[in-house]
Structure formats: structure tokens, C-alpha cells
Design an enzyme around this catalytic site. Structure first.
Site, PDB file in Angstrom:
ATOM      1  N   CYS A 155     -41.803  14.408  35.729  1.00  7.73           N
ATOM      2  CA  CYS A 155     -42.347  15.622  34.848  1.00  7.73           C
ATOM      3  C   CYS A 155     -41.135  15.992  34.019  1.00  7.73           C
ATOM      4  CB  CYS A 155     -43.061  16.773  35.577  1.00  7.73           C
ATOM      5  SG  CYS A 155     -44.640  16.360  36.156  1.00  7.73           S
ATOM      6  N   SER A 207     -55.208  28.201  26.132  1.00  7.84           N
ATOM      7  CA  SER A 207     -54.537  29.267  27.309  1.00  7.84           C
ATOM      8  C   SER A 207     -53.539  28.261  28.105  1.00  7.84           C
ATOM      9  CB  SER A 207     -55.669  29.693  28.165  1.00  7.84           C
ATOM     10  OG  SER A 207     -56.205  28.524  28.934  1.00  7.84           O
ATOM     11  N   ASP A 266     -53.705  26.059  29.977  1.00  4.37           N
ATOM     12  CA  ASP A 266     -54.211  25.789  31.392  1.00  4.37           C
ATOM     13  C   ASP A 266     -54.000  24.487  31.827  1.00  4.37           C
ATOM     14  OD1 ASP A 266     -55.398  26.579  34.021  1.00  4.37           O
ATOM     15  OD2 ASP A 266     -56.646  27.868  32.968  1.00  4.37           O
ATOM     16  N   ASP A 267     -54.071  24.054  33.202  1.00 13.67           N
ATOM     17  CA  ASP A 267     -53.690  22.825  33.760  1.00 13.67           C
ATOM     18  C   ASP A 267     -54.840  21.687  33.503  1.00 13.67           C
ATOM     19  OD1 ASP A 267     -51.704  23.877  35.358  1.00 13.67           O
ATOM     20  OD2 ASP A 267     -53.072  24.861  36.196  1.00 13.67           O
ATOM     21  N   ASP A 271     -52.228  12.969  33.011  1.00 20.64           N
ATOM     22  CA  ASP A 271     -50.861  12.706  33.188  1.00 20.64           C
ATOM     23  C   ASP A 271     -50.358  11.492  33.553  1.00 20.64           C
ATOM     24  OD1 ASP A 271     -48.423  14.050  33.842  1.00 20.64           O
ATOM     25  OD2 ASP A 271     -49.451  15.711  34.522  1.00 20.64           O
ATOM     26  N   ASP A 314     -54.152  18.714  38.998  1.00 23.92           N
ATOM     27  CA  ASP A 314     -54.613  19.587  37.663  1.00 23.92           C
ATOM     28  C   ASP A 314     -56.056  19.954  38.232  1.00 23.92           C
ATOM     29  OD1 ASP A 314     -52.462  19.607  36.401  1.00 23.92           O
ATOM     30  OD2 ASP A 314     -52.897  18.097  35.084  1.00 23.92           O
TER      31      ASP A 314
END
Length: 353
Positions: free
Chosen positions: A14, A45, A47-48, A65, A88
Site C-alpha cells: 500500500c 465518502s 469509504d472502503d 485492490d 474492504d
């Protein structure tokens, strides 16, 4: 073919993410179509994962990902990349259903290396209870691997990242310091045993933490990845809340602080500091701990907000699964600064359990 060649020293895991500041600027310029009332969570937002309602009882959770290697062993890299991608779904309160491989691989390399990457990933999908349903590959100069994952969640039981309440306790389920230790390892400066601990953390599915959380009323949740503990905490506050963190309570991987003191840092960590630093005030925090809190995590833990009265019981369940979970802070009404991190002589009243 020498498997050492798959070590991607420019920034694997990451740490390879684009910086949040640059990414937000690009996303803000994208055209926005008519709002779909069934798109319960999109990218607005930060978010994941995305959540789309199919029926009154079922919504699907969708995420993607992938990244270059941060370790030299292809099987271990496959495990880490898959664990990270699957996370996630768990961060949204969902259950994993299907996964698709995403692969970039040099055509001239030994395909046994690719086979080991995919084997590691496949085993983690099976452990998650999902089905590997296919994928896509392209020839590339460098190795990259990850998953597109689909899960399901009840529309009324989604764990969004920005719906915490003042008075909530904050629990972190995994130790920090992965990015720093991977950087140290690439230059052969990681302390003995430190990378083993980091790999164990990165290959532990957040499935087990999410199963513990399912017994409680979770107000908000996210997984801590490339934007760092403080970066993801900033997203949780969403411009309407603030929080206090007791740095002494934050779990840290062995050797990470010593490596930070030796300036074995990542460029991504400095991007995180540049992006979030203005929202954070440190009180009696050593340099090494600041860097750990800005450190990009690969396959990090869940950061959970729930009623403070429920936090000790959840913490005990998490620890019974073997996780190094800690209560690290609390959410408050909006103040300035947004995030205050206390060190020695902390004023939070948060006792490390």
C-alpha cells in the site's frame, strides 16, 4: 529465474498508492451522473468499498485492490495482496462471496513464480469462505497482483467509515509499523524477527475481527491501509467530529519504532503527513511514534467505533482470537484540532487495557 527479482523496491504494498491529496483532487473533477438511490455508499465518502442495494435484505459490497510486491517470496506476496483486498469487505460489515484475480506479470519470467503468487491468493480467498471465479492478466514490465472482490451485507447493517458518535471508543485490531519495517527490510536493516511479525500481521484476515464485531452495535468502521492510521481516522471524523488518541495504547510491531528513529521511512508516509498533518496535534509524542501513526499499512487492521460501554467486551473477544487489539482513543464533539494524540501524561482518561 531468481525470485528475488520480484521484490519491488520502489514502493510495494500500500505504499504504492497515490497520495490522498492528489487522488482527492482528481476525483473531485469527475462528472457525477444522476444519483442512484440504491447506491448506498460510493466514492464521495472515501469509504472502503461501494455498497449497492439489490433488495430490502441484500446489498452487494464491491472492492478492488492490487499492488507491487513488498516481500521477495511470491507465495507470501500472494497471501498478503489477497488478504489486503478481502479486508474492504469486512470493513463494511460484509461477507465475502466471489473474487477475481488481477495480474500484471513479465512474459519472460518463470511462470512458476506467477503460480506461487496465485496459489497464495487462492488460499486466502478459500479461507475467507469465498469462491475464486476468474480474473484478468496482462503482460507488464513489473509484477502486480490483487483481487476484485464482491460480498454481501444487509442494507441496514452496513459499517460505514463516517458514522461514529461522540463518546464512542476507538478500537484498533492490528499493530502498526508495516510500511516502516518493509522499508527497513529492503535495505537489510530490519531487526531480527521483525519481518516475520509483520508478515503474520499482513496475512491475518480481518474476517476474525469482523466476526467478533458482528455481536455488537458497530457505529463506524474502516481498515487501516495506505493512508495511515491518522489518515483513515481523519476520514472517519468526516469534518463533523473530533477524537483523542492515547499513543501509549496504540499497538506497534516490534522493531518499528527503532527503524523510524533510524529514518527508515517511506515517501508515502511523508505524503500522509503532508495531507493530514494540519488536522493533528501531538502532545509529548516522540518522532518515531509520529512516523508510525503516519505510516502506510499494507493489510492493516480494523479501526472500530462503538459505544464505550461495549468496548471492553469486544476487546476481550478480539484478544481471544489472538489479535493484539487495543482501545486507542475516543470520539468527541467537533473541536480544533480534529485529532489530538497524547503521549506521556496523557489527558484522555483512556487507560491501556
Amino acid at each position: 529465474m531468481d525470485t528475488e527479482k520480484i521484490t519491488f523496491c520502489k514502493g510495494g504494498g500500500c505504499t504504492a498508492k497515490l497520495g490522498a491529496q492528489a487522488l482527492n483532487r482528481v476525483l473531485s473533477l469527475l462528472p457525477k451522473g444522476e444519483k442512484d438511490p440504491d447506491l448506498l455508499i460510493g466514492y464521495s465518502s472515501r469509504d472502503d468499498a461501494a455498497v449497492y442495494r439489490l433488495t430490502e435484505d441484500i446489498a452487494f459490497v464491491q472492492t478492488l485492490d492490487f499492488f507491487p510486491p513488498m516481500v521477495s517470496d511470491p507465495y507470501t506476496f500472494g497471501q498478503i495482496a489477497a488478504t489486503n483486498a478481502l479486508s474492504d469487505i469486512y470493513a463494511m460489515g460484509g461477507t465475502v462471496k466471489t473474487a477475481l484475480n488481477i495480474v500484471c506479470f513479465p512474459e519472460k519470467w518463470d511462470l512458476n513464480i506467477l503460480g506461487e503468487i496465485l496459489r497464495g491468493g487462492s488460499e486466502k480467498v478459500i479461507e475467507a469462505g469465498g469462491s475464486l471465479a476468474g480474473g484478468h492478466s496482462i503482460a507488464d514490465a513489473d509484477v502486480k497482483y490483487g483481487l476484485s472482490v464482491t460480498g454481501i451485507v444487509h442494507p441496514d447493517h452496513i459499517w460505514a467509515n463516517n458514522t461514529g458518535h461522540p463518546g464512542d471508543a476507538l478500537i484498533l485490531t492490528k499493530a502498526l509499523g508495516v510500511g516502516i519495517l518493509c522499508t527497513a527490510d529492503r535495505v537489510d536493516q530490519a531487526p531480527p524477527g521483525a519481518m516475520d511479525a509483520a508478515v503474520r500481521s499482513m496475512t491475518t484476515l480481518n474476517k476474525y475481527a469482523a466476526q467478533c464485531c458482528s455481536h455488537y452495535d458497530i457505529h463506524a468502521c474502516t481498515d487501516v491501509t495506505g493512508f495511515s492510521f491518522l489518515g483513515h481516522l481523519h476520514e472517519m471524523m468526516d469534518g463533523r467530529l473530533s477524537c483523542r488518541v492515547n499513543a501509549d495504547c496504540v499497538p506497534v510491531l516490534p522493531g518499528a519504532a527503532a527503524c523510524a528513529d533510524e529514518f527508515l521511512l517511506t515517501a508515502a508516509g511523508q505524503r500522509n503527513r503532508n495531507h493530514v498533518g494540519e488536522f493533528v496535534r501531538f502532545e509529548n509524542i516522540p518522532f518515531s511514534m509520529e512516523e508510525i501513526l503516519f505510516d502506510p499499512q499494507t493489510s492493516g487492521g480494523l479501526l472500530i467505533a462503538l459505544d464505550a460501554e461495549d468496548a471492553p467486551a469486544l476487546l476481550e473477544e478480539l484478544r481471544q482470537t489472538g489479535l493484539p487489539a487495543r482501545i486507542v482513543g475516543e470520539i468527541t464533539e467537533k473541536t480544533d484540532p480534529e485529532i489530538t494524540v497524547y503521549g506521556s501524561g496523557n489527558k484522555t482518561g483512556i487507560v491501556c487495557e
